[in-house]
Design a protein around this motif. Structure first.
Motif, mmCIF file in Angstrom:
data_model
loop_
_atom_site.group_PDB
_atom_site.id
_atom_site.type_symbol
_atom_site.label_atom_id
_atom_site.label_comp_id
_atom_site.label_asym_id
_atom_site.label_seq_id
_atom_site.Cartn_x
_atom_site.Cartn_y
_atom_site.Cartn_z
ATOM 1 N N THR A 18 0.855 -1.201 0.000
ATOM 2 C CA THR A 18 0.000 0.000 0.000
ATOM 3 C C THR A 18 0.884 1.242 0.000
ATOM 4 O O THR A 18 0.649 2.194 -0.756
ATOM 5 C CB THR A 18 -0.935 -0.001 1.233
ATOM 6 O OG1 THR A 18 -1.696 -1.197 1.219
ATOM 7 C CG2 THR A 18 -1.868 1.199 1.211
ATOM 8 N N MET A 19 1.930 1.196 0.825
ATOM 9 C CA MET A 19 2.869 2.335 0.906
ATOM 10 C C MET A 19 3.517 2.595 -0.447
ATOM 11 O O MET A 19 3.890 3.719 -0.768
ATOM 12 C CB MET A 19 3.988 2.051 1.927
ATOM 13 C CG MET A 19 3.494 1.786 3.329
ATOM 14 S SD MET A 19 2.870 3.263 4.100
ATOM 15 C CE MET A 19 4.387 3.976 4.640
ATOM 16 N N LYS A 20 3.671 1.524 -1.238
ATOM 17 C CA LYS A 20 4.296 1.681 -2.561
ATOM 18 C C LYS A 20 3.257 2.020 -3.636
ATOM 19 O O LYS A 20 3.578 2.051 -4.825
ATOM 20 C CB LYS A 20 5.019 0.386 -2.947
ATOM 21 C CG LYS A 20 6.185 0.039 -2.036
ATOM 22 C CD LYS A 20 6.924 -1.174 -2.525
ATOM 23 C CE LYS A 20 8.233 -0.731 -3.140
ATOM 24 N NZ LYS A 20 8.980 -1.805 -3.765
ATOM 25 N N GLY A 21 2.008 2.182 -3.221
ATOM 26 C CA GLY A 21 0.942 2.527 -4.175
ATOM 27 C C GLY A 21 0.574 1.371 -5.093
ATOM 28 O O GLY A 21 0.077 1.577 -6.205
ATOM 29 N N LYS A 22 0.817 0.146 -4.628
ATOM 30 C CA LYS A 22 0.596 -1.001 -5.521
ATOM 31 C C LYS A 22 -0.658 -1.810 -5.212
ATOM 32 O O LYS A 22 -0.916 -2.809 -5.888
ATOM 33 C CB LYS A 22 1.810 -1.933 -5.452
ATOM 34 C CG LYS A 22 3.050 -1.329 -6.084
ATOM 35 C CD LYS A 22 3.905 -2.361 -6.743
ATOM 36 C CE LYS A 22 4.966 -1.671 -7.573
ATOM 37 N NZ LYS A 22 5.291 -2.392 -8.763
ATOM 38 N N VAL A 23 -1.388 -1.420 -4.162
ATOM 39 C CA VAL A 23 -2.527 -2.273 -3.781
ATOM 40 C C VAL A 23 -3.819 -1.822 -4.466
ATOM 41 O O VAL A 23 -4.136 -0.640 -4.494
ATOM 42 C CB VAL A 23 -2.693 -2.307 -2.242
ATOM 43 C CG1 VAL A 23 -3.988 -2.995 -1.845
ATOM 44 C CG2 VAL A 23 -1.510 -3.028 -1.611
ATOM 45 N N ARG A 24 -4.519 -2.784 -5.062
ATOM 46 C CA ARG A 24 -5.841 -2.521 -5.644
ATOM 47 C C ARG A 24 -6.840 -3.285 -4.775
ATOM 48 O O ARG A 24 -6.953 -4.512 -4.893
ATOM 49 C CB ARG A 24 -5.932 -3.023 -7.099
ATOM 50 C CG ARG A 24 -4.805 -2.570 -7.993
ATOM 51 C CD ARG A 24 -4.885 -1.087 -8.361
ATOM 52 N NE ARG A 24 -3.755 -0.711 -9.197
ATOM 53 C CZ ARG A 24 -2.601 -0.218 -8.762
ATOM 54 N NH1 ARG A 24 -2.405 -0.026 -7.459
ATOM 55 N NH2 ARG A 24 -1.623 0.088 -9.605
ATOM 56 N N LYS A 25 -7.507 -2.557 -3.898
ATOM 57 C CA LYS A 25 -8.399 -3.201 -2.925
ATOM 58 C C LYS A 25 -9.819 -3.280 -3.464
ATOM 59 O O LYS A 25 -10.337 -2.295 -3.992
ATOM 60 C CB LYS A 25 -8.358 -2.389 -1.628
ATOM 61 C CG LYS A 25 -9.211 -2.916 -0.514
ATOM 62 C CD LYS A 25 -8.850 -2.165 0.759
ATOM 63 C CE LYS A 25 -9.966 -2.188 1.761
ATOM 64 N NZ LYS A 25 -9.578 -1.509 2.999
ATOM 65 N N ILE A 26 -10.411 -4.455 -3.315
ATOM 66 C CA ILE A 26 -11.756 -4.674 -3.844
ATOM 67 C C ILE A 26 -12.645 -5.257 -2.745
ATOM 68 O O ILE A 26 -12.181 -6.087 -1.949
ATOM 69 C CB ILE A 26 -11.662 -5.616 -5.068
ATOM 70 C CG1 ILE A 26 -11.266 -4.774 -6.278
ATOM 71 C CG2 ILE A 26 -12.953 -6.365 -5.337
ATOM 72 C CD1 ILE A 26 -11.112 -5.547 -7.521
ATOM 73 N N ASP A 27 -13.905 -4.838 -2.730
ATOM 74 C CA ASP A 27 -14.854 -5.387 -1.752
ATOM 75 C C ASP A 27 -15.277 -6.782 -2.236
ATOM 76 O O ASP A 27 -16.041 -6.920 -3.194
ATOM 77 C CB ASP A 27 -16.070 -4.450 -1.659
ATOM 78 C CG ASP A 27 -17.147 -5.000 -0.749
ATOM 79 O OD1 ASP A 27 -16.925 -6.069 -0.133
ATOM 80 O OD2 ASP A 27 -18.221 -4.359 -0.645
ATOM 81 N N ALA A 28 -14.752 -7.809 -1.542
ATOM 82 C CA ALA A 28 -14.986 -9.188 -1.989
ATOM 83 C C ALA A 28 -16.182 -9.826 -1.301
ATOM 84 O O ALA A 28 -16.408 -11.029 -1.443
ATOM 85 C CB ALA A 28 -13.730 -10.027 -1.731
ATOM 86 N N SER A 29 -16.975 -9.000 -0.583
ATOM 87 C CA SER A 29 -18.123 -9.600 0.113
ATOM 88 C C SER A 29 -19.339 -9.684 -0.816
ATOM 89 O O SER A 29 -20.332 -10.307 -0.492
ATOM 90 C CB SER A 29 -18.472 -8.772 1.352
ATOM 91 O OG SER A 29 -18.892 -7.485 0.941
ATOM 92 N N LYS A 30 -19.214 -9.055 -1.991
ATOM 93 C CA LYS A 30 -20.332 -9.074 -2.942
ATOM 94 C C LYS A 30 -20.381 -10.412 -3.676
ATOM 95 O O LYS A 30 -19.537 -11.282 -3.448
ATOM 96 C CB LYS A 30 -20.165 -7.916 -3.938
ATOM 97 C CG LYS A 30 -20.237 -6.555 -3.247
ATOM 98 C CD LYS A 30 -20.288 -5.407 -4.236
ATOM 99 C CE LYS A 30 -18.944 -4.957 -4.692
ATOM 100 N NZ LYS A 30 -18.948 -3.777 -5.536
ATOM 101 N N SER A 31 -21.335 -10.556 -4.596
ATOM 102 C CA SER A 31 -21.453 -11.826 -5.326
ATOM 103 C C SER A 31 -20.237 -12.008 -6.245
ATOM 104 O O SER A 31 -19.546 -11.022 -6.564
ATOM 105 C CB SER A 31 -22.732 -11.837 -6.164
ATOM 106 O OG SER A 31 -22.565 -10.955 -7.256
ATOM 107 N N VAL A 32 -20.005 -13.237 -6.684
ATOM 108 C CA VAL A 32 -18.848 -13.533 -7.541
ATOM 109 C C VAL A 32 -18.841 -12.619 -8.775
ATOM 110 O O VAL A 32 -17.810 -12.037 -9.126
ATOM 111 C CB VAL A 32 -18.860 -15.026 -7.983
ATOM 112 C CG1 VAL A 32 -17.765 -15.312 -8.995
ATOM 113 C CG2 VAL A 32 -18.720 -15.948 -6.780
ATOM 114 N N GLY A 33 -20.013 -12.469 -9.400
ATOM 115 C CA GLY A 33 -20.110 -11.646 -10.608
ATOM 116 C C GLY A 33 -19.807 -10.184 -10.331
ATOM 117 O O GLY A 33 -19.091 -9.527 -11.087
ATOM 118 N N GLU A 34 -20.344 -9.687 -9.230
ATOM 119 C CA GLU A 34 -20.122 -8.269 -8.891
ATOM 120 C C GLU A 34 -18.646 -8.017 -8.568
ATOM 121 O O GLU A 34 -18.086 -7.002 -8.977
ATOM 122 C CB GLU A 34 -20.983 -7.876 -7.681
ATOM 123 C CG GLU A 34 -22.450 -7.703 -8.019
ATOM 124 C CD GLU A 34 -23.320 -7.538 -6.787
ATOM 125 O OE1 GLU A 34 -24.292 -6.781 -6.853
ATOM 126 O OE2 GLU A 34 -23.030 -8.192 -5.753
#
Ligand SMILES: Nc1ncnc2c1ncn2[C@@H]1O[C@H](COP(=O)(O)OP(=O)(O)O)[C@@H](O)[C@H]1O
Ligand SMILES: Nc1ccn([C@@H]2O[C@H](COP(=O)(O)OP(=O)(O)O)[C@@H](O)[C@H]2O)c(=O)n1
Length: 274
Positions: free
Chosen positions: A181-197
């Motif tokens: 994250t400090m290196k600006g490399k993290v792409r965070k995604i909310d994985a609690s949604k459905s597989v398709g979402e």
């Protein structure tokens, strides 16, 4: 090119080879991290299909190696059962060999680096920086529910080991995510949604690979398979139509024959009556 790679036959490969693999070849690596059950394997399968990556799961490689019957295999088996992180030397060897065998330069590394030791070992040996780190973020109660329903016969998907794995994730993996994250490399995604979402969000993150998707072999293959399927369908329709016409024609012939018999009988009866 894309696809999931099985564990290499042996973990014993020449260390000098790594330098030449990774110094000579430009790999595009994406690390996929997230708590146990966050959907890393599920989303990686989608990314392989859409973006032509090869999926390497550190956990799968270790599970395969644990069945080798070797001393290392037994050590891995015991560590997996306890939800512990296997020494990096073993995991990095397996990953690098699988990268080499994949024949692909786009590699998804799922479940790695799991701790600082993993990260440093990979950096030192492979000397490759990830393009980015995909972080599938999901609350613990949802993870627990998913793992208890996973039903893949994994020894570590029991509530006791699951809790240990959560603890390891928080204590050892989150610091790695913070580092990137400090290196600006993290792409965070909310994985609690459905597989398709979740995949809709993943697609946005991977959009830089979209252009390559157009040249990826799969659509070409799909067209060929589609064409063959269409030909099969047409042949089948012709065969069915032939069969139907044959039965219509034979039905008509049979009706004509019956009419002919009736007419003949009628003429005979009529002429006898006269
Ligand atoms: N977005 C989601 N919503 C609900 N269930 C999911 C989702 N993603 C994955 N799963 C299910 O949760 C379980 C764990 O997913 P998996 O991809 O194996 O996670 P991981 O590789 O992170 O351990 C599997 O049974 C999978 O089918
Ligand atoms: N880099 C890694 C990845 C996994 N592992 C081991 O493999 C187990 C399963 O990891 P996994 O990624 O297949 O599964 P999840 O725990 O994410 O569901 C972990 O609990 C660790 O024991 C490891 O030691 N080192």
């Amino acid at each position: 090119m894309g696809g999931r790679v099985d564990a290499p036959s042996s973990a014993n490969i020449n260390k000098d080879a790594y330098g030449s693999i990774c110094n000579g070849k430009v790999f595009k690596i994406v690390f996929v991290l997230g708590g146990p059950g966050s959907g890393k394997g599920t989303q990686c399968a989608n990314i392989v299909r859409h973006f032509g990556f090869t999926h390497l799961s550190a956990g799968d490689l270790l599970r395969a190696e644990s069945k080798s019957g070797s001393e290392t295999g037994i050590m891995i088996e015991n560590m997996l059962r306890e939800g512990m992180i296997v020494p990096s030397e073993v995991t990095v060897k397996l990953l690098l060999q699988a990268m080499l065998e994949s024949g692909n330069d786009k590699i998804l590394i799922d479940g790695f680096p799991r701790n600082e030791e993993n990260r440093v070992a990979f950096e030192n040996i492979a000397k490759v920086e990830p393009e980015f780190v995909l972080f599938l973020d999901c609350p613990q109660d949802e993870l627990e529910r998913r793992l208890l329903n996973r039903n893949q016969g994994r020894d570590d998907d029991n509530i006791e080991t699951i809790r240990k794995r959560f603890k390891v994730f928080i204590e050892s993996t989150l610091p790695v995510i913070e580092f990137y994250t400090m290196k600006g490399k993290v792409r965070k995604i909310d994985a609690s949604k459905s597989v398709g979402e979740v995949f809709e969000d993943v697609k946005v993150v991977f959009s830089q690979f979209e252009v390559e998707e157009a040249t990826f072999e799969k659509p070409k293959m799909n067209r060929i398979v589609g064409f063959e399927l269409m030909m099969c369908l047409i042949k089948r329709l012709i065969r069915d139509a032939e069969r139907k016409w044959r039965s219509i024609l034979s039905g008509m012939a049979y009706t004509c024959y019956l009419l002919y018999i009736c007419a003949r009988e009628f003429v005979e009866i009529y002429s006898e009556a006269l």
